[in-house]
Design a protein around this motif. Structure first.
Motif, mmCIF file in Angstrom:
data_model
loop_
_atom_site.group_PDB
_atom_site.id
_atom_site.type_symbol
_atom_site.label_atom_id
_atom_site.label_comp_id
_atom_site.label_asym_id
_atom_site.label_seq_id
_atom_site.Cartn_x
_atom_site.Cartn_y
_atom_site.Cartn_z
ATOM 1 N N GLU A 255 0.821 -1.211 0.000
ATOM 2 C CA GLU A 255 0.000 0.000 0.000
ATOM 3 C C GLU A 255 0.865 1.275 0.000
ATOM 4 O OE1 GLU A 255 -3.545 1.975 2.794
ATOM 5 O OE2 GLU A 255 -2.919 -0.098 3.118
ATOM 6 N N LEU A 256 2.122 1.138 0.386
ATOM 7 C CA LEU A 256 3.006 2.295 0.457
ATOM 8 C C LEU A 256 3.466 2.780 -0.910
ATOM 9 C CD1 LEU A 256 5.385 1.301 3.425
ATOM 10 C CD2 LEU A 256 3.110 2.321 3.515
ATOM 11 N N VAL A 257 3.263 1.963 -1.944
ATOM 12 C CA VAL A 257 3.771 2.322 -3.272
ATOM 13 C C VAL A 257 2.633 2.341 -4.285
ATOM 14 C CG1 VAL A 257 6.060 1.399 -2.787
ATOM 15 C CG2 VAL A 257 4.327 -0.091 -3.777
ATOM 16 N N ASP A 258 2.929 2.904 -5.464
ATOM 17 C CA ASP A 258 1.883 3.097 -6.466
ATOM 18 C C ASP A 258 1.916 2.088 -7.605
ATOM 19 O OD1 ASP A 258 0.847 5.348 -5.160
ATOM 20 O OD2 ASP A 258 2.408 6.617 -6.029
ATOM 21 N N ASP A 259 3.115 1.633 -7.999
ATOM 22 C CA ASP A 259 3.186 0.727 -9.146
ATOM 23 C C ASP A 259 4.242 -0.345 -8.930
ATOM 24 O OD1 ASP A 259 5.722 1.899 -9.729
ATOM 25 O OD2 ASP A 259 4.707 3.525 -10.800
ATOM 26 N N SER A 260 4.354 -1.224 -9.924
ATOM 27 C CA SER A 260 5.255 -2.371 -9.814
ATOM 28 C C SER A 260 6.709 -1.959 -9.652
ATOM 29 C CB SER A 260 5.105 -3.271 -11.046
ATOM 30 O OG SER A 260 3.795 -3.787 -11.112
ATOM 31 N N LYS A 261 7.117 -0.899 -10.339
ATOM 32 C CA LYS A 261 8.498 -0.447 -10.234
ATOM 33 C C LYS A 261 8.815 -0.020 -8.810
ATOM 34 C CE LYS A 261 11.837 2.701 -12.354
ATOM 35 N NZ LYS A 261 12.055 3.789 -13.339
ATOM 36 N N ASP A 262 7.864 0.666 -8.181
ATOM 37 C CA ASP A 262 8.062 1.097 -6.800
ATOM 38 C C ASP A 262 8.086 -0.095 -5.848
ATOM 39 O OD1 ASP A 262 8.171 3.758 -7.499
ATOM 40 O OD2 ASP A 262 6.025 4.093 -7.237
ATOM 41 N N VAL A 263 7.337 -1.139 -6.189
ATOM 42 C CA VAL A 263 7.343 -2.338 -5.349
ATOM 43 C C VAL A 263 8.728 -2.972 -5.351
ATOM 44 C CG1 VAL A 263 6.438 -4.671 -5.078
ATOM 45 C CG2 VAL A 263 4.882 -2.807 -5.623
ATOM 46 N N GLU A 264 9.350 -3.031 -6.528
ATOM 47 C CA GLU A 264 10.701 -3.583 -6.615
ATOM 48 C C GLU A 264 11.660 -2.789 -5.743
ATOM 49 O OE1 GLU A 264 12.291 -5.457 -10.317
ATOM 50 O OE2 GLU A 264 10.808 -4.145 -11.247
ATOM 51 N N GLU A 265 11.535 -1.471 -5.766
ATOM 52 C CA GLU A 265 12.395 -0.624 -4.943
ATOM 53 C C GLU A 265 12.131 -0.890 -3.464
ATOM 54 O OE1 GLU A 265 13.025 4.043 -3.688
ATOM 55 O OE2 GLU A 265 11.596 3.544 -5.262
ATOM 56 N N LEU A 266 10.855 -1.021 -3.099
ATOM 57 C CA LEU A 266 10.489 -1.280 -1.708
ATOM 58 C C LEU A 266 11.061 -2.609 -1.230
ATOM 59 C CD1 LEU A 266 8.707 -0.141 0.658
ATOM 60 C CD2 LEU A 266 6.895 -1.644 -0.172
ATOM 61 N N MET A 267 11.021 -3.614 -2.099
ATOM 62 C CA MET A 267 11.529 -4.935 -1.734
ATOM 63 C C MET A 267 13.031 -4.925 -1.491
ATOM 64 S SD MET A 267 9.288 -7.238 -4.404
ATOM 65 C CE MET A 267 9.963 -8.827 -3.955
ATOM 66 N N SER A 268 13.729 -3.956 -2.079
ATOM 67 C CA SER A 268 15.186 -3.899 -1.939
ATOM 68 C C SER A 268 15.630 -3.121 -0.712
ATOM 69 C CB SER A 268 15.809 -3.265 -3.188
ATOM 70 O OG SER A 268 15.516 -1.876 -3.258
ATOM 71 N N LEU A 269 14.702 -2.432 -0.052
ATOM 72 C CA LEU A 269 15.071 -1.595 1.087
ATOM 73 C C LEU A 269 15.302 -2.423 2.348
ATOM 74 C CD1 LEU A 269 12.539 1.394 0.771
ATOM 75 C CD2 LEU A 269 14.978 1.404 0.210
ATOM 76 N N PRO A 270 16.236 -1.996 3.203
ATOM 77 C CA PRO A 270 16.389 -2.644 4.510
ATOM 78 C C PRO A 270 15.163 -2.339 5.362
ATOM 79 C CG PRO A 270 17.776 -0.688 4.378
ATOM 80 C CD PRO A 270 17.208 -0.908 3.009
ATOM 81 N N PRO A 271 14.881 -3.174 6.361
ATOM 82 C CA PRO A 271 13.643 -3.023 7.136
ATOM 83 C C PRO A 271 13.492 -1.682 7.833
ATOM 84 C CG PRO A 271 15.092 -4.678 8.119
ATOM 85 C CD PRO A 271 15.630 -4.376 6.777
ATOM 86 N N ASP A 272 14.583 -1.091 8.313
ATOM 87 C CA ASP A 272 14.447 0.193 9.007
ATOM 88 C C ASP A 272 14.051 1.303 8.045
ATOM 89 O OD1 ASP A 272 17.018 -0.357 8.002
ATOM 90 O OD2 ASP A 272 17.862 1.332 9.083
ATOM 91 N N LYS A 273 14.488 1.201 6.786
ATOM 92 C CA LYS A 273 14.077 2.188 5.783
ATOM 93 C C LYS A 273 12.596 2.016 5.434
ATOM 94 C CE LYS A 273 18.192 3.995 5.092
ATOM 95 N NZ LYS A 273 18.497 5.376 5.514
ATOM 96 N N ILE A 274 12.139 0.769 5.393
ATOM 97 C CA ILE A 274 10.717 0.518 5.155
ATOM 98 C C ILE A 274 9.890 1.081 6.309
ATOM 99 C CG2 ILE A 274 8.949 -1.274 4.879
ATOM 100 C CD1 ILE A 274 11.022 -3.018 3.528
ATOM 101 N N LEU A 275 10.414 0.943 7.526
ATOM 102 C CA LEU A 275 9.715 1.476 8.702
ATOM 103 C C LEU A 275 9.559 2.997 8.597
ATOM 104 C CD1 LEU A 275 8.489 0.580 11.418
ATOM 105 C CD2 LEU A 275 10.707 1.064 12.475
#
Length: 653
Positions: A255-275
């Protein structure tokens, strides 16, 4: 204090500022610098420390270093002895840490600095919070029951950890199943060997879940070195608290992202950055206009917390909260709100206004666990279920690279290796002197072609080491090609272990060690021990029950395996129990390995190879170490962790 043969530090305070590993390393650097001209003066320190990359290399220029040293000691012609050098080192390190601490853009710093910093301050607030966490999560443990609850205002924690049991149990709370508790020595009175085994098991297992323990050894835990013990505990607890900060555990994060490209970026982030991204996502629903970039200075005024809790739990909202103008009062209101939500605090109002990064991160992570405010309806993303094997490999390679040096810490293999710099550093660790640093570009790298140049050298050096690199170019690494990056890393890891074995196996007469040599060595060991069990290849399906590896471990360390705990390995559950026991016993002996029980039960040939090679390396190395039953993880410093067992689509041959 014993254990520093040839390293004399007469000042007890100065001696206690360093771990054993750090003192040995610094003594080596000091000797090297003095050797350049036969003596070492204050004026020599800045340029020579820069060349030997002793301290602050990434944060201080030679000019800055020289100015600081002159401010510490104006007489530049004075000759420097080892203790004077250590004092200068501490002052420079304190300055560097102050710089890093004042700009906390890298909020994942706790993972790579918790056990390596030389500014050894102990936070009573952190200690109290970690003790409360331990008391809560380990309260029902049968063995630890006699020690719990620990008094948070005392130093009892540092006594309780000395037998290694608590730390092993805490690792299993953070990542369940990491340690087979049958492998932990839990007698009421442990002898020094058994205690050392527990510590070795703990440190190798901590590395296997992602902790950085480069500068800590078993003796440091035995001596209860407080800053190091708290550093390990801090990392273990945070790994537990951040465990849900990924799309597999919490798919609603999409829900934090808008499209598939952003999902890939989100998946690559360390957990504290996702937080942080989650926190800002929730804050955008409020009138709060700032962006939170760290868990320190950006949350000191408690305004972000006030707005966050109001949007997550409006039913507990108090009109007086936003009206509070004093940050301390506002922080107290935030904690009262959290209490009404049922969230564990982890910190005090004082910790909020002082910007304690570790405790603030823990607090936000617990809020996320308790109430994340995300939709229960998950967007359908086609590649959300990432390839399990690729994910497993990425984690193993990441932990392997992180084990070499805290300055090489990475959060994601596919993102953090794309400029080639860390890969060049890893190559230099595996094959010292192979990298041409004159043509390498150091981060931050703004020009894309400089990244390609780095990665082209990475590929060139791989070919020089006889890696199979068909259709792999430097640009593939820059573009983050997962399959090709994993193929390269597997060959680099395999080369590393084969070279380590070659260097230890004196009767190899300089010949290369091959997969066949490892296979034959393992079979010979088991056969000599009186067993008929045999491994026909590293893909031999009969290995799935784990019995062969227990036989192998028993052959090289007769007291290692308690055969009354071994199952027949017939059912899937029995096979998994044996595999878990194999991994824990190997780590307890001193093998630094990152494989999972599934890698044994599924007979993943590459992981089987590296597991066998790890045991072989430990066996050949053991006579060179004047210790009795077990190795120590800190003996791997300098050549990196021995093995991370992972695979890729590249062939074994």
């Amino acid at each position: 204090m014993s254990g520093f043969v040839g390293i004399l530090v007469s000042d007890p305070w100065l001696h206690n500022q360093f771990t054993q590993v750090e003192l040995r390393s610094l003594k080596s650097h000091f000797t090297s610098m003095r050797r350049e001209s036969g003596k070492l003066t204050v004026s020599d320190l800045a340029p020579r420390m820069g060349r030997s990359k002793v301290v602050g290399d990434q944060n201080l220029t030679t000019e800055e270093r020289a100015a600081l040293i002159q401010s510490f000691h104006p007489n530049l012609n004075d000759e420097v002895d080892f203790e004077f050098y250590l004092r200068i080192y501490l002052k420079l390190q304190a300055h560097v840490n102050a710089i890093i601490g004042s700009g906390t853009k890298n909020s994942s710093a706790f993972l790579k600095a918790a056990t390596t910093t030389l500014l050894h301050t102990i936070s009573d607030s952190e200690k109290s919070s970690y003790v409360a966490h331990i008391n809560n999560y380990l309260s029902g443990d049968e063995f630890l029951n006699k020690y719990l609850p620990i008094n948070p205002s005392s130093n009892d924690l540092f006594e309780v950890v000395k037998d290694g049991v608590l730390l092993c149990k805490l690792i299993n709370v953070a990542v369940p199943g990491t340690i087979d508790e049958r492998a932990i020595n839990t007698k009421s009175m442990l002898n020094p060997w058994e205690r050392n085994e527990n510590h070795t098991l703990c440190l190798n297992s901590a590395k296997a879940i992602g902790c950085t323990v480069v500068n800590i050894g078993t003796q440091d835990i035995i001596e209860g070195r407080r800053h190091l013990v708290l550093g390990v505990i801090s990392q273990i607890i945070k790994i537990q608290l951040l465990a849900d900060l990924n799309l597999k555990k919490t798919p609603q994060l999409v829900e934090l992202v808008d499209d598939s490209k952003d999902v890939e970026e989100l998946m690559s982030l360390p957990p504290d950055k996702i937080l942080l991204r989650w926190m800002n996502f929730q804050l955008r629903k409020t009138e709060y206009k700032k962006t939170v970039t760290n868990f320190s200075s950006d949350v000191k005024d408690a305004e972000a917390y006030t707005n966050l809790l109001n949007v997550l739990a409006p039913e507990h909202k108090s009109p007086s909260k936003l009206a509070a103008k004093n940050p301390f009062e506002r922080a107290k209101n935030v904690l009262e709100h959290a209490d009404r939500m049922g969230c564990r605090r982890y910190l005090t109002a004082k910790d909020i206004v002082e910007g304690s990064p570790n405790l603030n991160l823990a607090f936000v992570a617990h809020i996320f666990q308790h109430r994340n405010g995300l939709s229960t309806k998950t967007k359908q993303i086609s590649f959300l279920a990432d390839d399990t094997q690729i994910s497993r490999e990425e984690k193993a390679f990441r932990f392997w690279i992180n084990s070499f040096d805290s300055s090489m810490y990475i959060n994601n293999v596919f993102e953090d290796l794309r400029d080639g710099w860390i890969l060049l550093q890893t190559l230099d660790k595996v094959s010292p002197g192979i990298v041409n640093w004159k043509i390498a570009s150091k981060p931050p790298i703004k020009l894309p072609f400089k990244k390609v140049e780095n990665c082209n050298q990475v590929v060139k050096l791989g070919k020089q080491l006889k890696f199979s690199l068909v259709n792999i170019a430097g640009n593939d690494i820059v573009q983050g090609n997962k399959k090709l990056i994993l193929a390269y890393l597997w060959q680099l890891m395999r080369y590393n272990i084969l070279q380590l074995l070659k260097n230890l196996r004196s009767h190899s007469n300089g010949k290369e060690i091959t997969d066949v040599d490892i296979l034959e060595w393992a079979n010979a060991k088991v056969r000599k021990n009186g067993s008929q069990t045999r491994m026909f290849s590293f893909r031999d399906k009969s290995l799935s029950d784990g019995i062969f590896f227990l036989e192998l471990l028993s052959s090289v360390q007769p007291r290692a395996v308690n055969w009354s705990l071994v199952t027949n390995g017939v059912t899937d559950e029995e096979k998994k129990m044996n595999a878990t026991y194999v991994i824990s016993i190997a780590r307890k002996m001193g093998c630094s390995i990152f494989l999972l029980p599934e890698d044994i039960t599924e007979v993943n040939q590459k992981m089987i190879l590296t597991l066998t090679a790890s045991i072989m390396h430990w066996t050949l190395k053991e006579p060179l170490q004047l210790i009795k039953p077990t190795g120590s993880p800190d003996s791997h410093n300098g050549s990196g962790s021995l093995l991370d067992d992972s695979t890729s689509d590249s062939s074994l041959e």
